[in-house]
Scaffold this motif. Sequence first.
Motif: not given
Ligand SMILES: *Cc1c(COP(=O)(O)O)cnc(C)c1O
Length: 448
Positions: A58, A102, A198, A200, A241, A282
């Motif tokens: 990320a 994204d 997808h 997150h 992530g 990330g």
């Molecule tokens: C911010 C984000 C990530 C990464 O998140 P982390 O907490 O840094 O691992 C992954 N995917 C999406 C869609 C995000 O917005």
Amino acid sequence: MTADRRDQAVRAALAQGLLTEDQPVAALLDVAGIRASARALRAAFAAVTDAPVLHAFAVKAAPLVPVVALLNEEGIGAEVASPGELALARAAGVRPGDTVLDSPAKTRAELAEALELGIAVNADNPQELARLDALRAAADNPSAPIGIRVNAQVGGGTIGALSTATATSKFGIALRDEGARRAVVRMCLDRPWVTRLHTHSGSQGIPLERMIEGIREVYGLAEEINAAAGRRQIDTIDIGGGLPVNFASDDHTPSFAEYAALLRMRVPGLLDGRYGLVTEFGRSLLAKNGLILARVEYTKVSGGRPIAVTHAGVQVATRTVYDPASWPLRIAAYDGKGLPKAGEPVVQDVAGPACFAGDLLAEGRALPPLEPGDVVAALDTGAYYFSNHYGYNSLPRPGVYGFSSPAGEGAADGREETVFAPVRAPQTVAEIVAESGGELAGALLRGE
Ligand SMILES: *Cc1c(COP(=O)(O)O)cnc(C)c1O
């Protein structure tokens, strides 16, 4: 990063003049540590599945081209969410096929560019999907993988701003809303080219079990779509992530291996080889591999509270300063030569240079007594901190330096030399003026 390794890097940074009166803030990144984190991530998933896995970093967590290039060399792609992040990933040499786009607000132009380059796109909502219908129809040979982002609405974590799977989160299609699940199945059946889902479920502050619950929901949805389609239409699941980082000690907990093992236990079908995977970590790749150094300019006592006035504050630690309860940082104290400070700890505030009262890196923290010329280090700041500069008070972006020990870890003669590679040059005052309309000084004048 172990305390020994950190102490050695700080001492070398001071000896090599990275921190001066002109450059009172500097950020360090542990190159070997970043490589080790990338390898740990790849190994963790390789241990639980034979399926192809794209680990897409990320980019927002550390939008620095050399860092994205370093990760890319370690087999990690890029998750991008703006034209700027896409440009950074391309400058770092990340292949389109290893890039995922994204963002909830992609313009037509961004979507068209992604389709043309062959970058995977996760559509956030039905309106975006309708744009993709039109753009794909107009494209010559649209081969970019397209996914739909869903919000399993499994709930939030301890940090509201980072909780993406609440009932009303702004991201993706809310799966538990009336009729939404059926609608997503329909959207896929109507579009044979939608091949991915997808999710997150959130970042720092989300319990692992809840993140995995979100992934389990999405896996179930993929199974439902494929059953309805009578074929393996959904062939890849992007699990996002969000692995939380331990900001309280040097331990990497939870580890990528623990996360992958838990995923296998809770969602075995996801890892049995029928689905390709995408991850988007990330913070967990970078946070513990970076630190911020700042000189102490003055020390004082107000209302009985000792305060060290340093040069690192809201410009590099924005979240900590505005939301200290959610984002506490460990602070280590060094002298002007970079040697760890000794002395009976005193409860004190570590303040930044910005002109508002809340600009504190740490409040009421027991640290050895600090003096002007000392150095404080804000630990675990390799993700989202110094790389995401905040321009308050026109404070400059600090230089970022990657450090390595070419002699290798624990070289035989015990005299490892630390070398620094510039990752981002410190911003100059002249650059700040130029970015602030310096060339346009007369733009608003009457000109009489
Ligand atoms: C911010 C984000 C990530 C990464 O998140 P982390 O907490 O840094 O691992 C992954 N995917 C999406 C869609 C995000 O917005």
